[in-house]
Design an enzyme around this catalytic site. Structure first.
Site, mmCIF file in Angstrom:
data_model
loop_
_atom_site.group_PDB
_atom_site.id
_atom_site.type_symbol
_atom_site.label_atom_id
_atom_site.label_comp_id
_atom_site.label_asym_id
_atom_site.label_seq_id
_atom_site.Cartn_x
_atom_site.Cartn_y
_atom_site.Cartn_z
ATOM 1 N N GLU A 186 0.872 -1.184 0.000
ATOM 2 C CA GLU A 186 0.000 0.000 0.000
ATOM 3 C C GLU A 186 0.906 1.231 0.000
ATOM 4 O OE1 GLU A 186 -2.958 -0.134 3.066
ATOM 5 O OE2 GLU A 186 -3.983 1.661 2.343
ATOM 6 N N ASN B 243 -11.694 1.361 4.674
ATOM 7 C CA ASN B 243 -11.957 2.104 5.910
ATOM 8 C C ASN B 243 -13.139 3.051 5.780
ATOM 9 O OD1 ASN B 243 -8.963 1.427 5.617
ATOM 10 N ND2 ASN B 243 -9.197 1.792 7.796
HETATM 11 ZN ZN LIG Z 1 -7.560 -2.468 4.595
#
Ligand SMILES: [Zn+2]
Length: 431
Positions: free
Chosen positions: A228, A327
Protein backbone atom coordinates in the site's frame (compact mmCIF):
# COMPACT_ATOMS: atom_id res chain seq x y z
CA UNK A 1 -44.10 -2.32 -3.58
CA UNK A 2 -42.70 -5.66 -2.30
CA UNK A 3 -45.46 -7.69 -0.64
CA UNK A 4 -44.87 -8.74 2.95
CA UNK A 5 -46.15 -12.21 2.12
CA UNK A 6 -42.74 -13.18 0.73
CA UNK A 7 -44.37 -14.87 -2.32
CA UNK A 8 -44.96 -12.86 -5.50
CA UNK A 9 -43.85 -12.29 -9.05
CA UNK A 10 -41.95 -9.24 -10.31
CA UNK A 11 -42.18 -8.39 -13.99
CA UNK A 12 -40.06 -6.06 -16.15
CA UNK A 13 -37.06 -6.64 -13.91
CA UNK A 14 -33.77 -5.55 -15.43
CA UNK A 15 -31.11 -8.16 -14.61
CA UNK A 16 -27.42 -8.25 -15.54
CA UNK A 17 -25.70 -11.04 -17.41
CA UNK A 18 -22.73 -11.16 -15.04
CA UNK A 19 -24.89 -11.82 -11.98
CA UNK A 20 -27.61 -14.15 -13.30
CA UNK A 21 -25.97 -17.52 -13.96
CA UNK A 22 -28.39 -19.88 -15.65
CA UNK A 23 -30.42 -17.12 -17.34
CA UNK A 24 -29.69 -17.74 -20.99
CA UNK A 25 -31.85 -15.13 -22.74
CA UNK A 26 -30.26 -12.53 -25.03
CA UNK A 27 -28.75 -9.54 -23.24
CA UNK A 28 -28.31 -6.06 -24.68
CA UNK A 29 -24.98 -4.31 -25.27
CA UNK A 30 -24.90 -3.13 -21.63
CA UNK A 31 -25.36 -6.71 -20.42
CA UNK A 32 -28.98 -6.22 -19.36
CA UNK A 33 -32.13 -8.21 -20.08
CA UNK A 34 -35.72 -7.83 -18.93
CA UNK A 35 -37.06 -10.70 -16.88
CA UNK A 36 -39.89 -11.96 -14.74
CA UNK A 37 -38.72 -13.09 -11.34
CA UNK A 38 -40.86 -15.23 -9.05
CA UNK A 39 -40.20 -15.29 -5.32
CA UNK A 40 -41.63 -17.94 -2.99
CA UNK A 41 -40.87 -18.70 0.65
CA UNK A 42 -37.90 -16.37 0.71
CA UNK A 43 -36.25 -17.94 -2.31
CA UNK A 44 -36.07 -17.07 -5.98
CA UNK A 45 -38.38 -19.62 -7.61
CA UNK A 46 -37.59 -18.68 -11.20
CA UNK A 47 -36.10 -16.01 -13.45
CA UNK A 48 -37.44 -16.13 -17.00
CA UNK A 49 -37.48 -13.86 -20.02
CA UNK A 50 -40.10 -11.14 -19.65
CA UNK A 51 -43.59 -12.11 -20.69
CA UNK A 52 -42.97 -15.80 -21.03
CA UNK A 53 -44.68 -16.71 -17.78
CA UNK A 54 -46.02 -13.41 -16.48
CA UNK A 55 -48.90 -13.67 -14.02
CA UNK A 56 -51.77 -11.18 -14.09
CA UNK A 57 -50.98 -10.04 -10.52
CA UNK A 58 -47.25 -9.59 -11.15
CA UNK A 59 -45.69 -6.39 -9.80
CA UNK A 60 -44.38 -4.26 -12.65
CA UNK A 61 -40.89 -2.90 -11.91
CA UNK A 62 -40.95 -0.91 -15.18
CA UNK A 63 -37.42 -1.84 -16.16
CA UNK A 64 -35.69 -0.99 -12.89
CA UNK A 65 -32.33 -2.64 -12.30
CA UNK A 66 -32.30 -5.45 -9.73
CA UNK A 67 -28.92 -6.62 -8.43
CA UNK A 68 -28.10 -9.30 -5.86
CA UNK A 69 -27.18 -8.04 -2.39
CA UNK A 70 -23.58 -6.90 -2.12
CA UNK A 71 -20.59 -8.70 -0.65
CA UNK A 72 -17.98 -6.42 0.92
CA UNK A 73 -14.78 -8.46 1.31
CA UNK A 74 -12.39 -5.90 2.81
CA UNK A 75 -13.38 -3.54 5.62
CA UNK A 76 -12.13 -2.34 9.01
CA UNK A 77 -15.21 -2.01 11.18
CA UNK A 78 -13.08 -2.17 14.33
CA UNK A 79 -11.56 1.18 13.29
CA UNK A 80 -14.70 2.67 11.80
CA UNK A 81 -16.05 6.07 12.85
CA UNK A 82 -13.22 7.13 15.18
CA UNK A 83 -12.55 10.16 12.98
CA UNK A 84 -14.24 12.76 15.22
CA UNK A 85 -11.93 11.89 18.13
CA UNK A 86 -8.84 10.90 16.11
CA UNK A 87 -8.58 12.55 12.70
CA UNK A 88 -5.65 12.02 10.36
CA UNK A 89 -3.47 15.12 10.92
CA UNK A 90 -2.21 15.35 7.32
CA UNK A 91 -4.07 12.76 5.23
CA UNK A 92 -0.98 10.56 4.76
CA UNK A 93 -0.54 6.83 5.29
CA UNK A 94 1.91 7.42 8.15
CA UNK A 95 -0.49 9.92 9.70
CA UNK A 96 -3.21 7.25 9.55
CA UNK A 97 -1.02 4.56 11.09
CA UNK A 98 0.14 6.74 13.96
CA UNK A 99 -3.27 8.22 14.74
CA UNK A 100 -5.02 4.84 14.66
CA UNK A 101 -2.37 3.24 16.88
CA UNK A 102 -2.78 5.98 19.46
CA UNK A 103 -6.55 5.65 19.44
CA UNK A 104 -6.41 1.86 19.69
CA UNK A 105 -4.11 1.76 22.69
CA UNK A 106 -6.09 4.34 24.61
CA UNK A 107 -9.71 3.79 23.57
CA UNK A 108 -10.51 0.37 22.10
CA UNK A 109 -12.34 -1.31 24.95
CA UNK A 110 -14.71 -4.15 24.07
CA UNK A 111 -17.65 -1.78 24.46
CA UNK A 112 -16.13 0.90 22.25
CA UNK A 113 -15.29 -1.59 19.49
CA UNK A 114 -18.69 -3.32 19.74
CA UNK A 115 -20.70 -0.11 19.49
CA UNK A 116 -18.79 1.20 16.50
CA UNK A 117 -18.95 -2.21 14.80
CA UNK A 118 -22.69 -2.41 15.29
CA UNK A 119 -23.10 1.09 13.85
CA UNK A 120 -21.10 0.05 10.78
CA UNK A 121 -23.06 -3.16 10.31
CA UNK A 122 -26.38 -1.31 10.48
CA UNK A 123 -25.15 1.03 7.74
CA UNK A 124 -23.91 -1.82 5.55
CA UNK A 125 -27.16 -3.74 6.03
CA UNK A 126 -29.31 -0.73 5.15
CA UNK A 127 -27.32 -0.16 1.96
CA UNK A 128 -27.89 -3.77 0.85
CA UNK A 129 -24.79 -5.70 1.95
CA UNK A 130 -25.37 -9.29 3.01
CA UNK A 131 -21.83 -10.45 3.77
CA UNK A 132 -18.83 -8.55 5.02
CA UNK A 133 -15.25 -9.36 5.98
CA UNK A 134 -13.52 -7.10 8.44
CA UNK A 135 -9.90 -7.00 9.45
CA UNK A 136 -9.28 -6.83 13.18
CA UNK A 137 -6.22 -5.04 14.50
CA UNK A 138 -4.56 -7.88 16.40
CA UNK A 139 -1.53 -6.22 17.92
CA UNK A 140 -1.25 -7.26 21.60
CA UNK A 141 -3.33 -6.84 23.69
CA UNK A 142 -6.03 -5.85 21.17
CA UNK A 143 -6.48 -9.39 19.83
CA UNK A 144 -7.82 -10.47 23.22
CA UNK A 145 -10.38 -7.65 23.14
CA UNK A 146 -11.53 -7.58 19.53
CA UNK A 147 -11.86 -11.28 18.66
CA UNK A 148 -14.46 -12.01 21.36
CA UNK A 149 -16.36 -8.88 20.26
CA UNK A 150 -16.31 -10.17 16.69
CA UNK A 151 -17.66 -13.57 17.78
CA UNK A 152 -20.52 -11.92 19.66
CA UNK A 153 -21.28 -9.59 16.76
CA UNK A 154 -21.28 -12.44 14.24
CA UNK A 155 -23.92 -14.23 16.30
CA UNK A 156 -26.00 -11.09 16.77
CA UNK A 157 -25.97 -10.41 13.04
CA UNK A 158 -26.47 -13.98 11.83
CA UNK A 159 -29.15 -14.05 9.13
CA UNK A 160 -28.69 -10.39 8.29
CA UNK A 161 -24.96 -10.05 7.57
CA UNK A 162 -22.58 -12.99 7.23
CA UNK A 163 -19.65 -11.58 9.15
CA UNK A 164 -16.07 -12.78 8.68
CA UNK A 165 -12.86 -11.52 10.27
CA UNK A 166 -9.15 -11.62 9.47
CA UNK A 167 -6.42 -10.69 11.92
CA UNK A 168 -4.31 -7.66 11.05
CA UNK A 169 -0.73 -7.03 12.08
CA UNK A 170 2.47 -5.91 10.42
CA UNK A 171 4.52 -8.78 8.99
CA UNK A 172 7.26 -8.05 11.54
CA UNK A 173 4.87 -9.25 14.27
CA UNK A 174 5.34 -12.77 12.87
CA UNK A 175 8.95 -12.78 14.13
CA UNK A 176 7.60 -13.66 17.56
CA UNK A 177 6.76 -17.18 16.47
CA UNK A 178 5.25 -18.37 19.75
CA UNK A 179 2.89 -15.40 19.91
CA UNK A 180 1.96 -15.70 16.24
CA UNK A 181 1.15 -19.37 16.68
CA UNK A 182 -1.14 -18.45 19.61
CA UNK A 183 -2.82 -15.83 17.41
CA UNK A 184 -3.29 -18.37 14.58
CA UNK A 185 -4.94 -20.74 17.08
CA UNK A 186 -7.22 -17.95 18.31
CA UNK A 187 -8.18 -17.08 14.74
CA UNK A 188 -8.84 -20.76 13.98
CA UNK A 189 -10.99 -21.08 17.12
CA UNK A 190 -13.08 -18.15 15.86
CA UNK A 191 -13.25 -19.67 12.34
CA UNK A 192 -11.49 -16.56 11.10
CA UNK A 193 -8.95 -15.83 8.39
CA UNK A 194 -5.22 -15.37 8.91
CA UNK A 195 -4.11 -11.94 7.77
CA UNK A 196 -0.97 -9.80 7.83
CA UNK A 197 0.27 -6.58 6.27
CA UNK A 198 3.27 -7.14 3.99
CA UNK A 199 5.96 -4.67 3.06
CA UNK A 200 9.62 -5.03 2.20
CA UNK A 201 11.63 -6.28 5.17
CA UNK A 202 14.88 -8.26 4.80
CA UNK A 203 13.38 -11.48 6.17
CA UNK A 204 10.07 -11.20 4.25
CA UNK A 205 10.35 -14.67 2.63
CA UNK A 206 11.06 -16.39 5.92
CA UNK A 207 8.18 -14.56 7.61
CA UNK A 208 5.81 -15.44 4.77
CA UNK A 209 6.78 -19.09 5.17
CA UNK A 210 5.82 -18.81 8.81
CA UNK A 211 2.45 -17.30 7.85
CA UNK A 212 1.76 -20.02 5.27
CA UNK A 213 2.96 -22.68 7.70
CA UNK A 214 0.48 -21.57 10.35
CA UNK A 215 -2.33 -21.29 7.79
CA UNK A 216 -1.67 -24.85 6.62
CA UNK A 217 -1.35 -26.17 10.16
CA UNK A 218 -4.66 -24.63 11.27
CA UNK A 219 -6.57 -24.93 7.99
CA UNK A 220 -6.98 -21.16 7.52
CA UNK A 221 -7.57 -19.03 4.46
CA UNK A 222 -5.27 -16.03 4.05
CA UNK A 223 -5.89 -12.32 3.58
CA UNK A 224 -3.06 -9.86 3.01
CA UNK A 225 -2.64 -6.10 2.83
CA UNK A 226 0.23 -5.74 0.36
CA UNK A 227 2.27 -2.87 -1.02
CA UNK A 228 0.00 0.00 0.00
CA UNK A 229 2.59 2.47 -1.24
CA UNK A 230 3.92 4.21 -4.35
CA UNK A 231 7.39 2.73 -3.77
CA UNK A 232 8.30 0.77 -6.91
CA UNK A 233 10.59 -1.43 -4.80
CA UNK A 234 7.55 -2.83 -2.97
CA UNK A 235 7.00 -6.30 -4.50
CA UNK A 236 5.45 -8.22 -1.66
CA UNK A 237 2.52 -9.26 -3.89
CA UNK A 238 5.00 -11.28 -5.95
CA UNK A 239 6.58 -12.67 -2.79
CA UNK A 240 3.15 -13.82 -1.55
CA UNK A 241 2.48 -15.60 -4.86
CA UNK A 242 5.90 -17.29 -4.73
CA UNK A 243 5.43 -18.33 -1.12
CA UNK A 244 2.02 -19.79 -1.96
CA UNK A 245 3.49 -21.83 -4.80
CA UNK A 246 6.48 -23.20 -2.93
CA UNK A 247 4.39 -23.98 0.16
CA UNK A 248 1.80 -25.79 -1.97
CA UNK A 249 -0.96 -23.80 -0.29
CA UNK A 250 -4.45 -24.77 -1.44
CA UNK A 251 -6.66 -22.46 0.65
CA UNK A 252 -8.08 -19.17 -0.60
CA UNK A 253 -5.81 -16.14 -0.63
CA UNK A 254 -7.11 -12.59 -0.95
CA UNK A 255 -4.62 -9.76 -1.38
CA UNK A 256 -5.65 -6.14 -0.93
CA UNK A 257 -4.23 -2.87 -2.27
CA UNK A 258 -1.12 -3.81 -4.37
CA UNK A 259 -0.79 -0.08 -5.20
CA UNK A 260 2.90 -0.11 -6.11
CA UNK A 261 2.25 -2.58 -8.95
CA UNK A 262 0.73 0.27 -10.96
CA UNK A 263 4.04 2.15 -10.74
CA UNK A 264 6.37 -0.66 -11.79
CA UNK A 265 7.93 -1.34 -15.20
CA UNK A 266 5.98 -3.65 -17.54
CA UNK A 267 8.38 -6.59 -17.32
CA UNK A 268 8.21 -6.59 -13.54
CA UNK A 269 4.42 -6.33 -13.69
CA UNK A 270 4.09 -9.22 -16.16
CA UNK A 271 6.28 -11.49 -14.04
CA UNK A 272 4.23 -10.69 -10.92
CA UNK A 273 0.89 -11.20 -12.68
CA UNK A 274 2.05 -14.57 -14.08
CA UNK A 275 2.84 -15.73 -10.56
CA UNK A 276 -0.35 -14.29 -9.05
CA UNK A 277 -2.41 -16.11 -11.69
CA UNK A 278 -0.49 -19.36 -11.25
CA UNK A 279 -0.89 -19.25 -7.49
CA UNK A 280 -4.62 -18.55 -7.81
CA UNK A 281 -4.54 -15.40 -5.69
CA UNK A 282 -7.57 -13.12 -5.68
CA UNK A 283 -7.02 -9.35 -5.52
CA UNK A 284 -9.22 -6.69 -4.00
CA UNK A 285 -8.76 -3.01 -4.83
CA UNK A 286 -9.91 -0.34 -2.40
CA UNK A 287 -10.37 2.58 -4.75
CA UNK A 288 -11.74 5.21 -2.36
CA UNK A 289 -9.11 4.68 0.31
CA UNK A 290 -6.31 4.50 -2.26
CA UNK A 291 -7.44 7.74 -3.89
CA UNK A 292 -7.44 9.38 -0.45
CA UNK A 293 -4.06 8.18 0.86
CA UNK A 294 -1.88 7.56 -2.19
CA UNK A 295 0.07 10.38 -3.83
CA UNK A 296 -0.88 12.80 -1.08
CA UNK A 297 1.76 15.47 -1.24
CA UNK A 298 1.07 18.18 1.33
CA UNK A 299 3.39 20.54 -0.50
CA UNK A 300 0.88 22.53 -2.48
CA UNK A 301 1.01 20.18 -5.46
CA UNK A 302 -1.76 18.07 -6.96
CA UNK A 303 -1.90 14.25 -6.87
CA UNK A 304 -1.02 12.73 -10.23
CA UNK A 305 -2.08 9.10 -9.96
CA UNK A 306 -5.11 7.23 -8.73
CA UNK A 307 -3.52 4.79 -6.34
CA UNK A 308 -5.41 1.73 -7.55
CA UNK A 309 -3.86 -1.50 -8.78
CA UNK A 310 -4.00 -3.15 -12.22
CA UNK A 311 -7.41 -4.79 -12.08
CA UNK A 312 -7.98 -4.87 -15.84
CA UNK A 313 -4.72 -6.70 -16.51
CA UNK A 314 -5.46 -9.09 -13.67
CA UNK A 315 -8.99 -9.91 -14.80
CA UNK A 316 -7.76 -10.44 -18.37
CA UNK A 317 -5.52 -13.20 -17.00
CA UNK A 318 -8.30 -14.88 -15.10
CA UNK A 319 -7.25 -13.53 -11.70
CA UNK A 320 -10.29 -13.04 -9.46
CA UNK A 321 -10.74 -9.34 -8.77
CA UNK A 322 -12.99 -7.45 -6.39
CA UNK A 323 -13.46 -3.94 -5.04
CA UNK A 324 -14.46 -3.18 -1.46
CA UNK A 325 -15.08 -0.43 1.07
CA UNK A 326 -11.92 -0.58 3.21
CA UNK A 327 -11.96 2.10 5.91
CA UNK A 328 -14.87 4.29 6.93
CA UNK A 329 -14.52 7.57 8.79
CA UNK A 330 -11.20 6.76 10.39
CA UNK A 331 -7.66 8.10 9.84
CA UNK A 332 -7.17 5.87 6.76
CA UNK A 333 -10.22 7.35 5.04
CA UNK A 334 -12.17 10.32 6.31
CA UNK A 335 -15.40 9.34 4.55
CA UNK A 336 -17.46 6.32 3.54
CA UNK A 337 -20.51 4.48 4.83
CA UNK A 338 -20.04 0.85 3.74
CA UNK A 339 -22.28 1.49 0.75
CA UNK A 340 -21.15 -0.91 -1.96
CA UNK A 341 -23.10 1.00 -4.59
CA UNK A 342 -20.91 3.99 -3.78
CA UNK A 343 -17.84 1.75 -4.03
CA UNK A 344 -18.99 0.46 -7.41
CA UNK A 345 -19.83 3.97 -8.62
CA UNK A 346 -16.41 5.26 -7.53
CA UNK A 347 -14.65 2.20 -8.98
CA UNK A 348 -16.40 2.84 -12.29
CA UNK A 349 -14.92 6.32 -12.37
CA UNK A 350 -11.49 5.62 -10.87
CA UNK A 351 -10.82 2.22 -12.47
CA UNK A 352 -12.91 2.58 -15.65
CA UNK A 353 -15.38 -0.22 -15.08
CA UNK A 354 -17.22 0.95 -18.21
CA UNK A 355 -17.27 1.04 -22.02
CA UNK A 356 -17.81 -1.86 -21.80
CA UNK A 357 -19.16 -2.68 -18.33
CA UNK A 358 -18.65 -6.35 -19.17
CA UNK A 359 -18.69 -8.48 -16.05
CA UNK A 360 -17.32 -5.85 -13.64
CA UNK A 361 -20.48 -5.99 -11.47
CA UNK A 362 -19.18 -9.37 -10.24
CA UNK A 363 -16.46 -7.43 -8.41
CA UNK A 364 -18.94 -6.32 -5.71
CA UNK A 365 -20.98 -9.51 -5.52
CA UNK A 366 -20.24 -12.92 -7.06
CA UNK A 367 -16.44 -12.75 -6.98
CA UNK A 368 -15.98 -11.65 -3.36
CA UNK A 369 -18.63 -14.25 -2.42
CA UNK A 370 -16.48 -16.94 -4.02
CA UNK A 371 -13.36 -15.73 -2.28
CA UNK A 372 -15.25 -15.73 1.04
CA UNK A 373 -16.66 -19.23 0.32
CA UNK A 374 -20.27 -17.99 0.42
CA UNK A 375 -22.04 -20.47 -1.77
CA UNK A 376 -24.46 -18.79 -4.19
CA UNK A 377 -24.20 -15.32 -2.65
CA UNK A 378 -23.78 -12.37 -4.98
CA UNK A 379 -25.89 -13.88 -7.76
CA UNK A 380 -29.56 -14.07 -8.74
CA UNK A 381 -30.55 -17.63 -9.56
CA UNK A 382 -33.51 -19.94 -9.19
CA UNK A 383 -33.24 -21.80 -5.91
CA UNK A 384 -31.10 -19.10 -4.32
CA UNK A 385 -32.11 -16.87 -1.44
CA UNK A 386 -34.24 -13.89 -2.53
CA UNK A 387 -31.68 -11.30 -1.42
CA UNK A 388 -31.66 -8.42 -3.88
CA UNK A 389 -31.80 -4.67 -4.32
CA UNK A 390 -34.34 -2.82 -6.46
CA UNK A 391 -32.94 0.44 -7.78
CA UNK A 392 -34.62 3.38 -9.52
CA UNK A 393 -32.08 3.35 -12.33
CA UNK A 394 -32.92 1.50 -15.54
CA UNK A 395 -29.48 1.85 -17.15
CA UNK A 396 -25.89 2.24 -15.98
CA UNK A 397 -25.99 6.00 -16.48
CA UNK A 398 -29.15 6.29 -14.37
CA UNK A 399 -27.92 3.85 -11.71
CA UNK A 400 -24.51 5.45 -11.27
CA UNK A 401 -25.46 9.11 -11.45
CA UNK A 402 -27.54 9.32 -8.27
CA UNK A 403 -26.91 7.94 -4.78
CA UNK A 404 -30.02 5.71 -5.06
CA UNK A 405 -30.79 6.49 -1.42
CA UNK A 406 -34.33 5.26 -2.03
CA UNK A 407 -33.30 1.78 -3.18
CA UNK A 408 -35.36 -1.13 -1.87
CA UNK A 409 -33.40 -3.89 -0.14
CA UNK A 410 -35.09 -7.29 -0.12
CA UNK A 411 -33.88 -10.07 2.15
CA UNK A 412 -35.38 -13.54 1.96
CA UNK A 413 -38.14 -12.12 -0.17
CA UNK A 414 -39.15 -9.26 2.13
CA UNK A 415 -38.28 -5.57 1.97
CA UNK A 416 -36.22 -4.58 5.01
CA UNK A 417 -36.53 -1.41 7.04
CA UNK A 418 -33.67 0.69 5.70
CA UNK A 419 -32.80 2.85 8.67
CA UNK A 420 -29.30 4.34 8.65
CA UNK A 421 -27.98 4.89 12.18
CA UNK A 422 -27.73 8.47 13.39
CA UNK A 423 -24.19 9.81 13.87
CA UNK A 424 -25.31 11.36 17.16
CA UNK A 425 -25.43 7.85 18.62
CA UNK A 426 -21.64 7.86 18.58
CA UNK A 427 -21.21 11.27 20.18
CA UNK A 428 -20.60 9.94 23.67
CA UNK A 429 -17.78 7.72 22.38
CA UNK A 430 -16.10 10.69 20.71
CA UNK A 431 -15.44 12.89 23.74
ZN1 LIG B 1 -7.56 -2.47 4.59
Amino acid sequence: MIPASGSYQLTNVRVHRSLTPGFAEPFDADGFALADMSVADGKIASIRARGRSAQSDAIDLAGRIVLPCFVDCHTHIDKGHIWPRMPNPDGTFMGALTATGADRTSRWSAEDVARRMDFSLRSAYAHGTKALRTHLDSVPPQEEISWPVFETMRERWRGRIDLQAACLLGIEGVRDKAWFERLAKRVAAAKGVLGVVTYMVPDLEELLDEVFGQAIKHGLDLDFHADETDDVAAISLKKIAEASLWNGFDGNILVGHCCSLARQPDLEVLDTLDKVAKAGLAVVSLPMCNLYLQDRRNNGTTPRWRGVTLLHEMKARGIKVAVASDNTRDPFYAYGDLDMLEVYRMATRILHFDHPVGDWPKAVAATPAEVMRLDGAGTLAAGGSADFIVFKGRSWTELLSRPESDRIVVREGRAIERQLPDYAELDELMV
